[in-house]
Each structure stands twice: as structure tokens, then as C-alpha cells.
Motif scaffolding. Structure first.
Motif, PDB file in Angstrom:
ATOM      1  N   GLY A  32       0.829  -1.202   0.000  1.00 15.89           N
ATOM      2  CA  GLY A  32       0.000   0.000   0.000  1.00 15.89           C
ATOM      3  C   GLY A  32       0.859   1.246   0.000  1.00 15.89           C
ATOM      4  N   ASN A  33       0.372   2.287   0.656  1.00 18.86           N
ATOM      5  CA  ASN A  33       1.068   3.574   0.648  1.00 18.86           C
ATOM      6  C   ASN A  33       2.395   3.525   1.395  1.00 18.86           C
ATOM      7  OD1 ASN A  33      -0.900   5.025  -0.816  1.00 18.86           O
ATOM      8  ND2 ASN A  33      -2.188   5.054   1.013  1.00 18.86           N
ATOM      9  N   SER A 241       2.604  21.112  -1.654  1.00 17.62           N
ATOM     10  CA  SER A 241       1.723  20.136  -1.020  1.00 17.62           C
ATOM     11  C   SER A 241       0.506  20.826  -0.414  1.00 17.62           C
ATOM     12  CB  SER A 241       2.465  19.325   0.042  1.00 17.62           C
ATOM     13  OG  SER A 241       2.719  20.106   1.164  1.00 17.62           O
ATOM     14  N   GLY A 277      -8.516  12.722  -0.232  1.00 17.74           N
ATOM     15  CA  GLY A 277      -8.536  11.783  -1.364  1.00 17.74           C
ATOM     16  C   GLY A 277      -8.911  12.515  -2.643  1.00 17.74           C
ATOM     17  N   ARG A 280      -6.060  14.638  -3.908  1.00 17.34           N
ATOM     18  CA  ARG A 280      -5.006  13.816  -4.524  1.00 17.34           C
ATOM     19  C   ARG A 280      -5.410  13.443  -5.946  1.00 17.34           C
ATOM     20  NH1 ARG A 280      -2.845   8.799  -1.880  1.00 17.34           N
ATOM     21  NH2 ARG A 280      -0.845   9.307  -2.765  1.00 17.34           N
ATOM     22  N   LYS A 281      -6.685  13.128  -6.081  1.00 16.46           N
ATOM     23  CA  LYS A 281      -7.186  12.751  -7.403  1.00 16.46           C
ATOM     24  C   LYS A 281      -7.131  13.951  -8.343  1.00 16.46           C
ATOM     25  CE  LYS A 281     -11.222  10.584  -8.579  1.00 16.46           C
ATOM     26  NZ  LYS A 281     -12.554  10.287  -8.016  1.00 16.46           N
ATOM     27  N   PRO A 286       0.863  15.825  -2.840  1.00 18.56           N
ATOM     28  CA  PRO A 286       0.827  15.186  -1.529  1.00 18.56           C
ATOM     29  C   PRO A 286       0.015  16.027  -0.532  1.00 18.56           C
ATOM     30  CG  PRO A 286       3.007  16.103  -1.948  1.00 18.56           C
ATOM     31  CD  PRO A 286       2.207  16.278  -3.212  1.00 18.56           C
ATOM     32  N   GLN A 322      -2.590   5.140   5.619  1.00 15.34           N
ATOM     33  CA  GLN A 322      -3.441   4.265   4.833  1.00 15.34           C
ATOM     34  C   GLN A 322      -4.319   5.058   3.859  1.00 15.34           C
ATOM     35  OE1 GLN A 322      -6.172   1.781   7.199  1.00 15.34           O
ATOM     36  NE2 GLN A 322      -4.787   0.123   6.679  1.00 15.34           N
ATOM     37  N   ALA A 323      -4.751   6.233   4.300  1.00 13.42           N
ATOM     38  CA  ALA A 323      -5.615   7.056   3.452  1.00 13.42           C
ATOM     39  C   ALA A 323      -4.811   7.834   2.414  1.00 13.42           C
ATOM     40  CB  ALA A 323      -6.422   8.017   4.319  1.00 13.42           C
ATOM     41  N   GLY A 324      -3.485   7.779   2.488  1.00 13.38           N
ATOM     42  CA  GLY A 324      -2.665   8.419   1.462  1.00 13.38           C
ATOM     43  C   GLY A 324      -1.981   9.701   1.896  1.00 13.38           C
ATOM     44  N   GLU A 326       0.862  12.176   3.535  1.00 16.10           N
ATOM     45  CA  GLU A 326       2.328  12.054   3.529  1.00 16.10           C
ATOM     46  C   GLU A 326       2.947  12.390   4.877  1.00 16.10           C
ATOM     47  OE1 GLU A 326       4.824  14.586   1.260  1.00 16.10           O
ATOM     48  OE2 GLU A 326       3.993  16.412   2.126  1.00 16.10           O
ATOM     49  N   LYS A 368       6.498   0.494   3.797  1.00 19.10           N
ATOM     50  CA  LYS A 368       5.321   0.482   2.925  1.00 19.10           C
ATOM     51  C   LYS A 368       4.231  -0.297   3.620  1.00 19.10           C
ATOM     52  CE  LYS A 368       6.567   0.836  -1.848  1.00 19.10           C
ATOM     53  NZ  LYS A 368       7.288   0.118  -2.880  1.00 19.10           N
TER      54      LYS A 368
END
Ligand code: BDP
Length: 482
Positions: A32-33, A241, A277, A280-281, A286, A322-324, A326, A368
Motif C-alpha cells: 500500500g502507501n 503540497s 482523497g 489527490r485525485k 501530496p 493508509q488514506a494516502g 504524507e 510500505k
């Protein structure tokens, strides 16, 4: 596992045999992340710079404590008081009455109840801050004053900070929680995103003119995705960021703000993650949780300063990864209820409970995330687990048992050949404990010294390491690769 069984018997939790059985299955093939080396961080009020000797390499105990949290990390300076700071290239003495009052006084998190006294920021404070950050091996996010300052002064201050920090500066933020400006008296009622965007742009341009290579982050909003998302889209070319804040609970006067609630899944966090999220999309940039803690308005006694906050904080770090996200900056300072490090130069410093949560995270280290699934017979989501492949190559699992009084027996399957696992435990006398927190059976001293004195070894039987995780504790399980 003699030690944990004795502990269980002593505390009257019942025999380990009666504990719930859980199974954690790790899938090392599903990565994962990334948890980068700069993930961890602290956040302090800008007002703390009013004492130029606080963030200074000569403040060795503080350096020691912060370094214990990571050989790299991020210090963020900002908060409500950043909107009341005044940069001067002069020495404070030359400024007469404006000289900072009481250097050395404790600067806790601002409670937001009334506008704070302005903080004078001097070149001396910035140079010491650089020395401090160097001593840590960390980097800096620096908040400027858009709230009550001018673009010209911000550009002057930014130039000095930029030239002093060079590559150790991650980014400038231009303000703190602009989405609350209309509520905290900084702007009139009705102040909306378009007003803010205009101001942000004008500060950005003034600074860019003066410091063409200056890096920026933002919007450093309190919680509002309706500001975060348009900001991300409008300024994605101008920033390195994105950032927003998260306070799990608040205000402290709310009687429903309890340990039990803090440890439950929080819908506010899910909304933050949704915003993150989406950005990020939309932008690929970040995202950093640049300021967070358990309860705004300075925290809540009996919750923010307890062992529960350690479990909450450590888990938040994994949830964010986990949610992305940084990285994260836990806000604090002075003797605030939620501060990870409490104290002053004069009185010395102590590691508060939440510090130990961050320490657990630091011991698991960068790596990771790995997909893993937890089967547990209970319906309450108070037993949780996260898995990672650490940069050292080993598989690790971090297990949180947030139950007040229910021990768990958990079988962990790394699904990779391993001969043995080691277990480092984060424990206290209970969720409400404010002192006596230990990791690996040892506390952290006032200068950051810590070493585990207990590391259990568990052999792998039927491809699993089976351990007890007593109520109100966490365990870091590291598998030794064959
Ligand atoms: C945030 C502010 C920070 C405060 C904190 C709090 O940015 O300065 O200390 O809340 O209220 O909104 O505890």
C-alpha cells in the motif's frame, strides 16, 4: 509469553485462555502507501518564537526528545498566534516597549478565546530555529501572517527564513485556518473562499517577487473541504503540497468528549480523508495533516493527557498513511493538555502520553503499508491492526487494543517464512493513566533517552505468531525473515 500472562493475572483481566481470539492475516504481495522518513512531525505556535532560545540547539533536552521521535521529521510553526506575529529585522532592544514579554514563558497551544499578544520574530530567533532543526535532522514548514500582516512584510520575513533554511524549508504556509477567519475575529462575517483566494494570491505574488524559489503549501484550513478543494484546484501549480487540520473532538467543555468516544471511529476523520482523497485525485499533490490533536481549544484534561491519547495518536498516524497522507504534525507546546512534550527550558521537559504513541510509530519506522485483514469475534471496532514492510525488509504489525477491559489473543500470519517474531509493548496502568506510560517496559527521560528493557520473543507455530494484547495496550510485532 510469561510476562504478559503475569500482567494479565495481576490486573485481574481473567486468564488469557478466556481472551477473544483474533486473526491477522498479512498479504506481503499487496503493498500500500509509503510511510516516508518525514512522516512524523510536531507543530508549535508561532508565539514560541518570541523566546528565541527555545528552538535553539542549546535547548538540548528538547532536541533529545524530538529526535527520539525520528531522525528525520517535520517541525511546523503556525497556529492561531501566527496571525498575530510581527517580523522585525531589528533587534528587540531597539524596539523598546515592543520587546517580547517574558522570554522563557511556557507557550501552550492557543485556546482561540481571545486574540493573543503579538509575537515579535527576530532574525536571531530564525537563526536559532535553523540550528535547532539542523540538530534534529528535521525540516521546517513555516507559517506567515496573512491574517493581520501585509504582503510586503511577509515577503521580507519569507526572504530571511528562505535564505536561512535553504533546503531544510519544505514550504511556507500563508495563514492558519482561514476558514475560521470569519468566526475568530480576523475577518468580517461572510468572509468566503473567493475573498481568501484573492488574499492568498496577493501574498503569494509579493513573496514570489522577492523570493522566486520560495515553496508554498496550503491552505492549512481547519476542516473545511469546501475551501480545501477549490484551493487545490486553483493553486495546484503554485504549491508543493496541500494541508488541512484535524481535531478529533472539541470543545473541552463538551461532556460527551470522553476517552470512550475518542477511541471510536470518528466520522470527522472520514470527511477529512474524503477531502484529502479528492485533492489527490484532482491534483496529484501530496497532503499533510499539518496540525492535529485530540481536542481543540487547548485539549481536555482527563482525555488529551491520558494513555488513551497515545493509542489514538499512534493509530491516527497509520490511518492517515493508509488514506494516502504524507505526514502529520501533532500540535502542542508549553503545558497544554494534548502536547506531546510538556515543559519549559527552565523547568525541564517531559514526554507526555501521546509522545509514546509517536514513539511506537517511530520504532516501527518507515516503510510500505501491507494489506492485512483482521478477523475478530467482537463487533466493537476497538481492536485494530496495521501492517507494513519496513525499510529494513522485515514485516511488522502494529496492534491496538483500545478496549478498557478486554484482553485479546491474536494470531498473526505474515504469510512469509519467518523463524521468530519480537514484540515491543506500549502499556500503562489503564486508558486514564497520565503517567507511568512505558514502551518496552521503559519510560523516556527528560532528555529523550529511551531504550527498551523488555522485548519478547515469540516463535512461529503453524505460520503464525500468537500473542496476547492486553486491554489498553498496543504491540509492535516484528517478524524476522528466514
Ligand atoms: C487550532 C489552532 C491552534 C490552537 C488549536 C486549539 O490553529 O493555534 O492551539 O486549534 O484550539 O485551531 O487547541
Amino acid at each position: 509469553l510469561a510476562s504478559s500472562s503475569t500482567l494479565i493475572a495481576k490486573r485481574g483481566w481473567g486468564a488469557p485462555d478466556s481472551a477473544a481470539i483474533a486473526r491477522l492475516t498479512i498479504d506481503p504481495s499487496r503493498e500500500g502507501n509509503v510511510i516516508g522518513p518525514d512522516f512524523t512531525g510536531l507543530s508549535y505556535e508561532t508565539a514560541q518564537l518570541g523566546d528565541p532560545e527555545f528552538f535553539s540547539p542549546s535547548n538540548r533536552d528538547l532536541v533529545g526528545l524530538m529526535r527520539r521521535l525520528g531522525g528525520s521529521g517535520v517541525l511546523r510553526i503556525g497556529g492561531n498566534t501566527s496571525e498575530y506575529s510581527r517580523w522585525t529585522a531589528e533587534t528587540p532592544a531597539a524596539m523598546g516597549a515592543d520587546a517580547p514579554a517574558q522570554p522563557g514563558a511556557a507557550v501552550g497551544p492557543d485556546t482561540g478565546k481571545a486574540p493573543p499578544k503579538p509575537t515579535i520574530i527576530t532574525p536571531h530567533a530564525i537563526r536559532n530555529l535553523r540550528g535547532f532543526v539542523d540538530a534534529l535532522g528535521w525540516k521546517l514548514i513555516y507559517g506567515l501572517n496573512l491574517g493581520t500582516g501585509t504582503p510586503e512584510t511577509a515577503a521580507e520575513e519569507a526572504a530571511y527564513v528562505f535564505n536561512t533554511f535553504g533546503p531544510r524549508l519544505i514550504a511556507f504556509q500563508l495563514c492558519n485556518e482561514p476558514d475560521l477567519f470569519s468566526r475568530n475575529g480576523i475577518r468580517k462575517a461572510g468572509y468566503a473562499y473567493p475573498d481568501f483566494a484573492k488574499e492568498w494570491r496577493s501574498f503569494y505574488e509579493a513573496i514570489k517577487k522577492r523570493v522566486p524559489d520560495a515553496p508554498f503549501a496550503g491552505p492549512d484550513t481547519a476542516f473545511n473541504n469546501e475551501w480545501l478543494l477549490p484551493f487545490a484546484n486553483e493553486f495546484k501549480q503554485d504549491i508543493v503540497s496541500l494541508s488541512q487540520h484535524y481535531y478529533a473532538e472539541g470543545p473541552p467543555t463538551d461532556p460527551s468528549m470522553t476517552i470512550a468516544r475518542l477511541l471510536q471511529p470518528n466520522p470527522k476523520l472520514q470527511s477529512q480523508f474524503a477531502g484529502m482523497g479528492q485533492t489527490r485525485k484532482d491534483t496529484g499533490l501530496p497532503f499533510r495533516l499539518a496540525e492535529t490533536n485530540s481536542c481543540y481549544s487547548g485539549g481536555k484534561e482527563g482525555v488529551s493527557d491520558t494513555f488513551a491519547s497515545a493509542l489514538w495518536g499512534a493509530e491516527l498516524m497509520y490511518q492517515l498513511a493508509q488514506a494516502g497522507g504524507e505526514g502529520i504534525n501533532f500540535h502542542g507546546g508549553g503545558f497544554g493538555w494534548y502536547t506531546p512534550i510538556a515543559g519549559t527550558r527552565e523547568k525541564g521537559f517531559t514526554a507526555r502520553p501521546i509522545f509514546y504513541g509517536m514513539l511506537l510509530f517511530a520504532q516501527a519506522g518507515a516503510g510500505k503499508l501491507l494489506a492485512s485483514s483482521l478477523e475478530y469475534q467482537q463487533d466493537e471496532p476497538l481492536l485494530t491492526a496495521y501492517s507494513l514492510r519496513s525499510d529494513s525488509g522485515s514485516i511488522k504489525a502494529v496492534i491496538f487494543n483500545k478496549h478498557k477491559d478486554r484482553s485479546a489473543r491474536i494470531a498473526i500470519q505474515p504469510q512469509e517464512r519467518s523463524e521468530e517474531a519480537s514484540v515491543l509493548r506500549l502499556t500503562a496502568s489503564g486508558l486514564e493513566a497520565t503517567t507511568g506510560i512505558v514502551l518496552g517496559a521503559n519510560g523516556v527521560d527528560g532528555g529523550g533517552k529511551w531504550e527498551y528493557s523488555s522485548l519478547e520473543r515469540v516463535s512461529i507455530v503453524d505460520n503464525a505468531a500468537t500473542i496476547e494484547v492486553p486491554s489498553a495496550s498496543a504491540a509492535l510485532v516484528s517478524f524476522k525473515r528466514l
